[in-house]
Design a protein around this motif. Structure first.
Motif, PDB file in Angstrom:
ATOM      1  N   ARG A   1       0.974 -27.656   1.047  1.00 54.49           N
ATOM      2  CA  ARG A   1       1.960 -26.853   0.593  1.00 54.49           C
ATOM      3  C   ARG A   1       1.635 -26.968  -1.131  1.00 54.49           C
ATOM      4  N   GLY A   2       2.036 -25.876  -2.002  1.00 52.63           N
ATOM      5  CA  GLY A   2       1.281 -25.492  -3.301  1.00 52.63           C
ATOM      6  C   GLY A   2       0.164 -24.714  -3.187  1.00 52.63           C
ATOM      7  N   THR A   3      -0.430 -24.680  -2.096  1.00 54.42           N
ATOM      8  CA  THR A   3      -1.843 -23.718  -2.243  1.00 54.42           C
ATOM      9  C   THR A   3      -1.529 -22.402  -1.784  1.00 54.42           C
ATOM     10  N   GLN A   4      -2.563 -21.611  -1.547  1.00 57.73           N
ATOM     11  CA  GLN A   4      -2.420 -20.108  -1.300  1.00 57.73           C
ATOM     12  C   GLN A   4      -2.147 -20.159   0.197  1.00 57.73           C
ATOM     13  N   LEU A   5      -1.065 -19.571   0.820  1.00 58.63           N
ATOM     14  CA  LEU A   5      -0.919 -19.549   2.077  1.00 58.63           C
ATOM     15  C   LEU A   5      -1.861 -18.260   2.543  1.00 58.63           C
ATOM     16  N   ARG A   6      -1.800 -17.248   1.704  1.00 62.39           N
ATOM     17  CA  ARG A   6      -2.707 -16.173   2.089  1.00 62.39           C
ATOM     18  C   ARG A   6      -4.105 -16.495   2.447  1.00 62.39           C
ATOM     19  N   SER A   7      -4.690 -17.193   1.417  1.00 57.79           N
ATOM     20  CA  SER A   7      -6.003 -17.673   1.406  1.00 57.79           C
ATOM     21  C   SER A   7      -6.449 -18.538   2.670  1.00 57.79           C
ATOM     22  N   TRP A   8      -5.371 -19.404   3.009  1.00 55.62           N
ATOM     23  CA  TRP A   8      -5.576 -20.154   4.094  1.00 55.62           C
ATOM     24  C   TRP A   8      -5.623 -19.559   5.565  1.00 55.62           C
ATOM     25  N   LEU A   9      -4.811 -18.429   5.643  1.00 48.54           N
ATOM     26  CA  LEU A   9      -4.419 -17.489   6.854  1.00 48.54           C
ATOM     27  C   LEU A   9      -5.834 -16.515   6.762  1.00 48.54           C
TER      28      LEU A   9
ATOM     29  N   THR B   1      -8.792 -17.366   5.767  1.00 50.28           N
ATOM     30  CA  THR B   1      -9.997 -18.355   6.151  1.00 50.28           C
ATOM     31  C   THR B   1      -9.885 -18.358   7.581  1.00 50.28           C
ATOM     32  N   ILE B   2      -8.804 -18.646   8.166  1.00 49.47           N
ATOM     33  CA  ILE B   2      -8.653 -18.651   9.568  1.00 49.47           C
ATOM     34  C   ILE B   2      -9.175 -17.365  10.424  1.00 49.47           C
ATOM     35  N   MET B   3      -8.464 -16.152   9.822  1.00 51.32           N
ATOM     36  CA  MET B   3      -9.190 -15.020  10.482  1.00 51.32           C
ATOM     37  C   MET B   3     -10.330 -14.780  10.579  1.00 51.32           C
ATOM     38  N   ARG B   4     -11.072 -14.936   9.188  1.00 52.98           N
ATOM     39  CA  ARG B   4     -12.692 -14.971   9.146  1.00 52.98           C
ATOM     40  C   ARG B   4     -13.294 -15.745  10.181  1.00 52.98           C
ATOM     41  N   ASN B   5     -12.733 -17.177  10.294  1.00 51.45           N
ATOM     42  CA  ASN B   5     -13.466 -18.033  11.298  1.00 51.45           C
ATOM     43  C   ASN B   5     -13.208 -17.505  12.414  1.00 51.45           C
ATOM     44  N   ARG B   6     -12.140 -17.079  12.986  1.00 52.10           N
ATOM     45  CA  ARG B   6     -11.967 -16.679  14.328  1.00 52.10           C
ATOM     46  C   ARG B   6     -12.814 -15.199  14.427  1.00 52.10           C
ATOM     47  N   PHE B   7     -13.082 -14.452  13.689  1.00 55.50           N
ATOM     48  CA  PHE B   7     -13.694 -13.322  13.573  1.00 55.50           C
ATOM     49  C   PHE B   7     -15.446 -13.806  14.021  1.00 55.50           C
ATOM     50  N   CYS B   8     -15.849 -14.780  13.142  1.00 51.61           N
ATOM     51  CA  CYS B   8     -17.217 -15.229  13.284  1.00 51.61           C
ATOM     52  C   CYS B   8     -17.450 -15.739  14.611  1.00 51.61           C
ATOM     53  N   THR B   9     -16.486 -16.563  14.950  1.00 53.71           N
ATOM     54  CA  THR B   9     -16.590 -17.111  16.336  1.00 53.71           C
ATOM     55  C   THR B   9     -16.622 -16.272  17.372  1.00 53.71           C
TER      56      THR B   9
ATOM     57  N   PRO C   1       3.918 -17.907  18.580  1.00 58.04           N
ATOM     58  CA  PRO C   1       2.584 -18.364  18.624  1.00 58.04           C
ATOM     59  C   PRO C   1       2.380 -19.535  17.448  1.00 58.04           C
ATOM     60  N   THR C   2       1.673 -20.785  17.900  1.00 58.39           N
ATOM     61  CA  THR C   2       1.313 -21.601  16.907  1.00 58.39           C
ATOM     62  C   THR C   2       0.048 -21.789  16.575  1.00 58.39           C
ATOM     63  N   ILE C   3      -0.496 -22.183  15.392  1.00 60.62           N
ATOM     64  CA  ILE C   3      -1.829 -22.268  14.619  1.00 60.62           C
ATOM     65  C   ILE C   3      -1.933 -24.037  15.123  1.00 60.62           C
TER      66      ILE C   3
END
Length: 115
Positions: free
Chosen positions: A12-20, A22-30, A2-4
């Motif tokens: 690059r250089g930012t926290q991948l874990r934090s970015w993911l 945020t995606i999961m939290r937004n998906r949950f709220c939706t 699957p692709t996002i």
């Protein structure tokens, strides 16, 4: 795989874990917002009801039990009545009948196998 949709937005250089996260939290709220808009139909409510067996079966079984108990010899019937119907202990039933406890246990056992 699957692709996002906005995977190109990751820097690059930012926290991948934090970015993911945020995606999961937004998906949950939706999903929560969508579930509040959904209307539960009557079919769903009916599916949650517990089914009950027909009452006629219990009436037939009750009559069968009455007939079976009435065909027992008196000493067996008294033992079954005291122990199973009235819920008296074997000891108390033996005291009431004035017999040893083994006699009550034997009478109950013989009543179970009586035909």
């Amino acid at each position: 795989m699957p692709t996002i949709a906005h995977s190109g937005d990751f820097q690059r250089g930012t926290q991948l874990r934090s970015w993911l996260f945020t995606i999961m939290r937004n998906r949950f709220c939706t999903k929560i917002k969508m579930s509040k808009r959904e209307h539960v139909g009557e079919i769903d409510d009916l599916a949650a009801w517990v089914s009950l067996p027909p009452s006629q079966i219990w009436e037939v079984r009750g009559r069968e039990l009455e007939v079976a108990i009435s065909t027992l010899p008196d000493n067996f019937r008294i033992a079954v009545d005291l122990v199973f119907i009235q819920g008296v202990s074997y000891e108390a039933a033996a005291d009431q009948c004035g017999v040893p406890i083994g006699t009550i246990k034997s009478q109950v056992n013989r009543a179970r196998h009586h035909r």
